[in-house]
Scaffold this motif. Sequence first.
Motif, PDB file in Angstrom:
ATOM      1  N   GLU A   1       0.823  -1.200   0.000  1.00  0.00           N
ATOM      2  CA  GLU A   1       0.000   0.000   0.000  1.00  0.00           C
ATOM      3  C   GLU A   1       0.866   1.263   0.000  1.00  0.00           C
ATOM      4  O   GLU A   1       2.019   1.251   0.448  1.00  0.00           O
ATOM      5  N   LEU A   2       0.285   2.329  -0.530  1.00  0.00           N
ATOM      6  CA  LEU A   2       0.928   3.637  -0.480  1.00  0.00           C
ATOM      7  C   LEU A   2       1.090   4.088   0.979  1.00  0.00           C
ATOM      8  O   LEU A   2       0.298   3.716   1.812  1.00  0.00           O
ATOM      9  N   PRO A   3       2.097   4.863   1.285  1.00  0.00           N
ATOM     10  CA  PRO A   3       3.092   5.430   0.380  1.00  0.00           C
ATOM     11  C   PRO A   3       4.367   4.609   0.245  1.00  0.00           C
ATOM     12  O   PRO A   3       5.208   4.932  -0.589  1.00  0.00           O
ATOM     13  N   ILE A   4       4.533   3.571   1.051  1.00  0.00           N
ATOM     14  CA  ILE A   4       5.803   2.837   1.059  1.00  0.00           C
ATOM     15  C   ILE A   4       5.995   2.021  -0.218  1.00  0.00           C
ATOM     16  O   ILE A   4       7.117   1.846  -0.702  1.00  0.00           O
ATOM     17  N   VAL A   5       4.911   1.533  -0.772  1.00  0.00           N
ATOM     18  CA  VAL A   5       4.963   0.721  -1.995  1.00  0.00           C
ATOM     19  C   VAL A   5       4.224   1.464  -3.106  1.00  0.00           C
ATOM     20  O   VAL A   5       3.263   2.192  -2.847  1.00  0.00           O
ATOM     21  N   HIS A   6       4.690   1.278  -4.340  1.00  0.00           N
ATOM     22  CA  HIS A   6       4.091   1.899  -5.529  1.00  0.00           C
ATOM     23  C   HIS A   6       4.273   3.418  -5.558  1.00  0.00           C
ATOM     24  O   HIS A   6       3.552   4.115  -6.279  1.00  0.00           O
TER      25      HIS A   6
ATOM     26  N   SER B   1       4.894 -14.866 -18.252  1.00  0.00           N
ATOM     27  CA  SER B   1       5.740 -14.502 -19.387  1.00  0.00           C
ATOM     28  C   SER B   1       6.888 -13.583 -18.974  1.00  0.00           C
ATOM     29  O   SER B   1       7.699 -13.182 -19.818  1.00  0.00           O
ATOM     30  N   ALA B   2       6.949 -13.242 -17.694  1.00  0.00           N
ATOM     31  CA  ALA B   2       7.956 -12.286 -17.221  1.00  0.00           C
ATOM     32  C   ALA B   2       9.338 -12.915 -17.127  1.00  0.00           C
ATOM     33  O   ALA B   2       9.489 -14.094 -16.800  1.00  0.00           O
ATOM     34  N   HIS B   3      10.345 -12.091 -17.399  1.00  0.00           N
ATOM     35  CA  HIS B   3      11.733 -12.505 -17.203  1.00  0.00           C
ATOM     36  C   HIS B   3      12.222 -12.142 -15.804  1.00  0.00           C
ATOM     37  O   HIS B   3      13.036 -12.865 -15.232  1.00  0.00           O
ATOM     38  N   VAL B   4      11.731 -11.000 -15.305  1.00  0.00           N
ATOM     39  CA  VAL B   4      12.103 -10.551 -13.966  1.00  0.00           C
ATOM     40  C   VAL B   4      10.867 -10.000 -13.269  1.00  0.00           C
ATOM     41  O   VAL B   4       9.884  -9.603 -13.903  1.00  0.00           O
ATOM     42  N   PHE B   5      10.946  -9.960 -11.917  1.00  0.00           N
ATOM     43  CA  PHE B   5       9.825  -9.508 -11.094  1.00  0.00           C
ATOM     44  C   PHE B   5      10.301  -8.336 -10.228  1.00  0.00           C
ATOM     45  O   PHE B   5      11.314  -8.436  -9.539  1.00  0.00           O
ATOM     46  N   PHE B   6       9.539  -7.253 -10.270  1.00  0.00           N
ATOM     47  CA  PHE B   6       9.927  -6.035  -9.552  1.00  0.00           C
ATOM     48  C   PHE B   6       9.141  -5.898  -8.254  1.00  0.00           C
ATOM     49  O   PHE B   6       7.912  -5.988  -8.244  1.00  0.00           O
ATOM     50  N   MET B   7       9.869  -5.666  -7.162  1.00  0.00           N
ATOM     51  CA  MET B   7       9.272  -5.407  -5.859  1.00  0.00           C
ATOM     52  C   MET B   7       9.287  -3.894  -5.645  1.00  0.00           C
ATOM     53  O   MET B   7      10.333  -3.319  -5.315  1.00  0.00           O
ATOM     54  N   PRO B   8       8.142  -3.211  -5.827  1.00  0.00           N
ATOM     55  CA  PRO B   8       8.126  -1.749  -5.929  1.00  0.00           C
ATOM     56  C   PRO B   8       8.044  -0.993  -4.606  1.00  0.00           C
ATOM     57  O   PRO B   8       7.277  -0.036  -4.465  1.00  0.00           O
ATOM     58  N   PHE B   9       8.844  -1.389  -3.623  1.00  0.00           N
ATOM     59  CA  PHE B   9       8.870  -0.632  -2.367  1.00  0.00           C
ATOM     60  C   PHE B   9       9.964   0.427  -2.430  1.00  0.00           C
ATOM     61  O   PHE B   9      10.953   0.295  -3.158  1.00  0.00           O
ATOM     62  N   SER B  10       9.774   1.482  -1.654  1.00  0.00           N
ATOM     63  CA  SER B  10      10.711   2.598  -1.639  1.00  0.00           C
ATOM     64  C   SER B  10      11.446   2.646  -0.303  1.00  0.00           C
ATOM     65  O   SER B  10      10.837   2.898   0.743  1.00  0.00           O
TER      66      SER B  10
END
Length: 267
Positions: free
Chosen positions: A14-19, A51-60
């Motif tokens: 959840e925002l704001p820490i992620v995305h 179908s992904a080659h890599v997976f992104f963990m979108p935390f800041s």
Amino acid sequence: MERRLKVYVYQEGELPIVHDGPCKDIYSIEGRFIHEIEHGKNRFRTSDPKSAHVFFMPFSVTWMVRFFYRAREYDVSPLQEFVHDYVKLVSTKHPFWNRTQGADHFMLSCHDWAPAATKGNRFVYNTSIRVLCNANTSEGFSPQKDVSLPELHLYGGFVNPKLVSPPSTSPRPYLAFFAGGNHGHIRKALLAHWKGKDHDIKVYDYLTKGEEDYYDYMLRSKFCLCPSGYEVASPRIVEAIYAECVPVILSDHYVLPFSDVLRIESC
């Protein structure tokens, strides 16, 4: 044969820490990447994880420091706990992490404490791809799997106008220039040796009112000194390139951005 990298972005968190992330300060490349991969018109993101080659963990990590860290306590355990909990969440909910123990997963951060934060999960630290501005091998950065990210300071969200279109015929009367805080042993030695010692080599700790503008000095210098401070990375490298001033990198244990394709030492 695959012709395009495909990135799957986890929706958990959840925002704001992620995305979300900073877009208008010294760590702006962190937020800019998160926003671009999640909301920009890019060709790399896929909604199909199979179908992904890599997976992104979108935390800041920068936002973790802002919201979790207590000033002057020097305790990064809340950051590590968040990383631990996030990996636990996505690895429990999805099968993709467990296939490789996170080797095809990546995180991205420009904050100095990102290496310490990733210690919250030993597989993130030792196995996953960490895209870091603080690419310091003495703090665990591994060139075999990690990626060094250039640091960029966007004041108010933009590159300084003086750097966007530097005058092509600007005179450069100074041999070298540096201005910055006395942080770390390299800057201490630099300031002790050169500050106020040579008219052609302009070295200051901080520019005072009445001095020339910082970027004016860059634009009027042939070489821009880029010493490490407390950590290895500095936005001066990118700023020097914008200013068409040759960056002189003074650092220990720093893996330079794009060093796998650019032979910087031969320039």
